[in-house]
Write a protein that holds these residues in place. Structure first.
Motif, PDB file in Angstrom:
ATOM      1  N   CYS A 184      -4.823   0.296   0.441  1.00  0.00           N
ATOM      2  CA  CYS A 184      -5.337  -0.957   0.993  1.00  0.00           C
ATOM      3  C   CYS A 184      -6.706  -0.752   1.657  1.00  0.00           C
ATOM      4  O   CYS A 184      -7.193   0.359   1.826  1.00  0.00           O
ATOM      5  CB  CYS A 184      -4.342  -1.521   2.003  1.00  0.00           C
ATOM      6  N   CYS A 222       0.855  -1.183   0.000  1.00  0.00           N
ATOM      7  CA  CYS A 222       0.000   0.000   0.000  1.00  0.00           C
ATOM      8  C   CYS A 222       0.898   1.243   0.000  1.00  0.00           C
ATOM      9  O   CYS A 222       1.830   1.330   0.799  1.00  0.00           O
ATOM     10  CB  CYS A 222      -0.898   0.000   1.237  1.00  0.00           C
ATOM     11  N   CYS A 237       0.303   3.013   3.771  1.00  0.00           N
ATOM     12  CA  CYS A 237       0.694   2.385   5.042  1.00  0.00           C
ATOM     13  C   CYS A 237       1.707   1.260   4.879  1.00  0.00           C
ATOM     14  O   CYS A 237       2.167   0.700   5.868  1.00  0.00           O
ATOM     15  CB  CYS A 237      -0.545   1.871   5.774  1.00  0.00           C
ATOM     16  N   CYS A 274      -6.688   1.760   4.614  1.00  0.00           N
ATOM     17  CA  CYS A 274      -6.511   3.158   4.220  1.00  0.00           C
ATOM     18  C   CYS A 274      -7.723   3.683   3.453  1.00  0.00           C
ATOM     19  O   CYS A 274      -7.986   4.882   3.442  1.00  0.00           O
ATOM     20  CB  CYS A 274      -5.240   3.314   3.391  1.00  0.00           C
TER      21      CYS A 274
HETATM   22 ZN   LIG Z   1      -2.812   1.095   3.487  1.00  0.00          ZN
END
Ligand SMILES: [Zn+2]
Length: 203
Positions: free
Chosen positions: A74, A62, A65, A77
């Motif tokens: 992701c 991702c 993150c 997020c």
């Molecule tokens: Zn993420």
């Protein structure tokens, strides 16, 4: 001398060798698995091989993150219901699953992909620390929970991050003790994890 009796065919010994590289798989288990796969129907063996390739080809990190995902950003997020003012910093993607299982956390995550370990030559540049800093500099984050493992490396990493992030004026906390020293977040039971989250210590 080879650590295990060398099987008679080259493809088979190659498979044993590759399986033996996997964590937790010793020479004997590798051999047992290889012979098992040899007897497996072709379709099943192909499914396994394709699943391994798909993981390598479709799973990415991702961009926010650094969690593993097949869709960027992701799941976490993208989730508008989560508290975006708090980031929980973990060593590995599996730690996220452990924290999610506990149900006690509704903020965002950041995966470092390891912990500082000078003995193994792992320094800050090997971890996703730069990515964390740029996220924090983007603003909006009020608290960072340092949820690295209660091991020597995890503690060293938390201390490093504490020094690095202190000047940024964020609320910093560390998961409470209660997690057994030297263990891994991944193996902690839910109750221990919930307590550790609730009792997190300001740094
Ligand atoms: Zn993420």
């Amino acid at each position: 001398m080879a650590p295990y009796p060398v099987p008679t065919s080259e493809p088979l010994s190659r498979l044993v060798e590759e399986l033996n590289r996997l964590p937790g798989i010793g020479p004997k288990t590798a051999q047992r698995l290889a012979y098992y796969l040899l007897r497996t129907p072709g379709q099943q063996a192909r499914a396994l091989a394709e699943a391994i390739l798909a993981v390598k080809e479709k799973v990415v990190l991702c961009s926010r993150c650094q969690n593993i995902t097949d869709q960027d950003p992701c799941l976490f997020c993208r989730d508008e219901m989560r508290d975006r003012s708090i980031i929980c910093v973990v060593e590995e993607p599996l730690d996220i699953l452990a924290l999610e299982r506990s149900g006690a956390y509704r903020g965002l995550y950041h995966v470092l992909h390891g912990a500082l370990s000078p003995m193994d030559g792992i320094g800050p540049d090997h971890l996703k620390i730069r990515e964390l800093l740029s996220r924090l500099q983007g603003g909006g984050v009020k608290e960072v929970i340092l949820a690295t493992n209660p091991s020597l490396e995890g503690e060293a990493t938390a201390l490093y991050l504490q020094r690095l992030l202190s000047p940024m004026g964020l609320r910093l906390s560390r998961l409470a003790r209660g997690l057994p020293m030297g263990s891994s977040l991944e193996y902690a039971d839910d109750v221990t994890l919930v307590r550790a989250l609730e009792g997190r210590q300001p740094l």
